[in-house]
Design an enzyme around this catalytic site. Structure first.
Site, short mmCIF file in Angstrom:
data_model
loop_
_atom_site.label_atom_id
_atom_site.label_comp_id
_atom_site.label_asym_id
_atom_site.label_seq_id
_atom_site.Cartn_x
_atom_site.Cartn_y
_atom_site.Cartn_z
CG PHE A 112 -1.97 1.02 1.22
CD1 PHE A 112 -3.13 0.83 0.48
CD2 PHE A 112 -1.83 2.21 1.92
CE1 PHE A 112 -4.12 1.80 0.46
CE2 PHE A 112 -2.81 3.18 1.90
CZ PHE A 112 -3.97 2.97 1.16
CG ASP A 183 -0.14 -2.59 7.27
OD1 ASP A 183 -1.24 -2.93 7.74
OD2 ASP A 183 0.08 -1.45 6.81
CE1 TYR A 208 -9.32 2.48 7.08
CE2 TYR A 208 -8.34 3.50 9.02
CZ TYR A 208 -8.25 3.11 7.71
OH TYR A 208 -7.09 3.33 7.02
CE LYS A 209 -7.98 -0.36 5.09
NZ LYS A 209 -6.54 -0.31 4.94
NE ARG A 355 -10.39 -2.77 -2.40
CZ ARG A 355 -9.74 -2.12 -1.42
NH1 ARG A 355 -8.50 -2.47 -1.12
NH2 ARG A 355 -10.30 -1.11 -0.79
C1 LIG Z 1 -5.88 1.05 4.71
C2 LIG Z 1 -4.42 1.00 4.74
C3 LIG Z 1 -3.66 2.11 5.17
C4 LIG Z 1 -4.30 3.41 5.53
O1 LIG Z 1 -3.57 4.13 6.47
P1 LIG Z 1 -4.26 5.31 7.27
O2 LIG Z 1 -3.17 6.02 7.94
O3 LIG Z 1 -5.24 4.67 8.24
O4 LIG Z 1 -5.00 6.17 6.30
C5 LIG Z 1 -2.28 1.97 5.23
N1 LIG Z 1 -1.68 0.80 4.88
C6 LIG Z 1 -2.39 -0.27 4.45
C7 LIG Z 1 -1.69 -1.52 4.08
C8 LIG Z 1 -3.77 -0.19 4.36
O5 LIG Z 1 -4.47 -1.23 3.91
#
Ligand SMILES: *Cc1c(COP(=O)(O)O)cnc(C)c1O
Length: 396
Positions: A112, A183, A208-209, A355
């Site tokens: 990500f 992560d 939040y996921k 997705r």
């Molecule tokens: C959703 C997600 C994020 C988002 O990070 P935020 O700081 O909460 O906006 C970061 N890394 C991964 C791998 C994600 O899936």
């Protein structure tokens, strides 16, 4: 398998099929009541006394322990706060300090972007010859060598759902003497995770996921218990200090995982998280995983037989997939917009990925079947050609 279904626990609009819980989980009914109780009874009536009287100050570690149970982390090894991007920075900054003689931070080129960006920023700040090396997923194992200080990976790929084996990958990193940072953004609440058994030094993730704590909900960080008194926090805020209310002039890291706190916790949002976590009581994560795979397999089979224009972009083997299924389609953005208009919500990830997330807490086989009916209709009628679906929104 129906034992994990908790439809009544969620407040989802009638007729809507929500396949985006991997991006933003829906509202747990308890959360709205709990939020309003905390706002009115705690903030409203206790005011500043709430920090002591309502346990706001303990909330980050108390709620951290509850999240910990879902990822196989022992009590006292997880704390909540900030956002995932911040937690990436914090974990990697502490990880490199554990192995000062090495300079390479290795990651997946498909990781990500925010994870990679945060490491880039950290490296620029450090200015000591650190290097972010990214390789495609298939080349990861070969790239783990004696130059690598930290291996930083997201277990489940946000685009394709491709899932890495935490134990095997961590063992590989450790065999080369590297520190492992996971992560778990698309793992926590989606699949069984045993972070302690893997021996990984750090793990981070968002709530939040799949944990359904609402937009802007804080992240979590895990530090392996034997390292908790050793890690050096780079974000040395006052609430990670050993004694914040002594207001000492210089920083002393707090006890154990508490040192990974930074500043004032988001009490209201964490109250939502705490309520959202109640849904998980009595959920067997392996039953949840089995139910998720069943829904995904049904979805893939029905899409492939009825909508041949969509091309599977996720691993076909369910054991290599997280809790989402992606299909590539040339007009993916517009098709997803048309689908959302038909009350099936998934999302789009550039360049061409549609997705769909599968969360068996509130989805069953009938929902999947009905979602495919609507997808087939959108595709058969080529609704993605309609001009109103071509306009790109800011959030896709
Ligand atoms: C959703 C997600 C994020 C988002 O990070 P935020 O700081 O909460 O906006 C970061 N890394 C991964 C791998 C994600 O899936």
């Amino acid at each position: 398998m129906s034992s994990v279904l908790r439809k009544d626990a969620f407040d989802l609009p009638e007729g809507l099929i929500y396949l985006d819980g991997n991006s933003l989980g829906p509202l747990p009914r308890r959360a709205a009541d709990q939020l309003s109780a905390v706002v009115q009874d705690e903030w409203g009536k206790l005011l500043i006394k709430g920090w002591n009287a309502a346990g706001w100050m303990e909330q980050p570690s108390r709620v951290g322990d509850t999240v910990g149970r879902l990822i196989g982390a022992p009590q006292g090894s997880v704390v909540i706060g900030d956002t995932l991007s911040i937690k990436v920075f914090q974990a990697v900054a502490s990880a490199i300090k554990l192995i000062p003689e090495r300079r390479v931070i290795l990651s997946d080129s498909n990781n990500f972007p925010s994870d990679l960006y945060m490491v880039e920023g950290l490296i620029n700040l450090l200015g000591q010859g650190y290097q972010l090396k990214t390789v495609p997923t298939d080349a990861l194992f070969d790239a783990i060598d004696e130059t690598v200080a930290v291996v930083m990976l997201t277990q489940v790929d946000y685009r394709t759902g491709r899932m890495l084996d935490i134990a095997e990958t961590t063992a590989r990193a450790h065999a080369a003497g590297a520190v492992m940072v996971w992560d778990l953004a698309h793992s926590a609440g989606a699949l069984p995770v045993d972070i302690a058994a893997s021996g990984a030094e750090f793990a981070i993730g968002c709530t939040y996921k799949y944990l359904n704590a609402g937009p802007g909900a804080p992240a979590f960080i895990y530090v392996r218990p034997d390292l908790a008194e050793r890690v050096e926090p780079a974000l040395s805020g006052w609430l990670g200090h050993r004694a914040p209310f002594e207001f000492a002039e210089s920083y002393q890291p707090g006890q154990g995982i508490e040192r990974m706190r930074v500043g004032t916790p988001p009490v209201l949002q964490m109250a939502v998280l705490e309520a959202a976590l109640e849904v998980w009581e009595g959920i067997d994560m392996s039953a949840l995983r089995a139910a998720s795979i069943a829904l995904q397999e049904q979805f893939i089979a029905e899409i492939e037989s009825r909508v041949p224009a969509l091309c599977l972009a996720s691993p076909r083997d369910p054991a290599q997939r997280g809790s989402q299924v992606s299909f590539a389609f040339e007009h993916g953005y517009a098709a997803m917009q048309a689908l959302i208009h038909a009350d099936v919500i998934g999302d789009f990830r550039a360049p061409d990925i549609m997705r769909f997330g599968f969360t068996p807490l509130y989805l069953d086989a009938d929902d999947v079947h009905e979602a495919v009916n609507r997808i087939a209709q959108v595709m058969d009628e080529k609704r993605y050609m309609q001009p109103e679906f071509q306009v790109r929104n800011r959030v896709t």
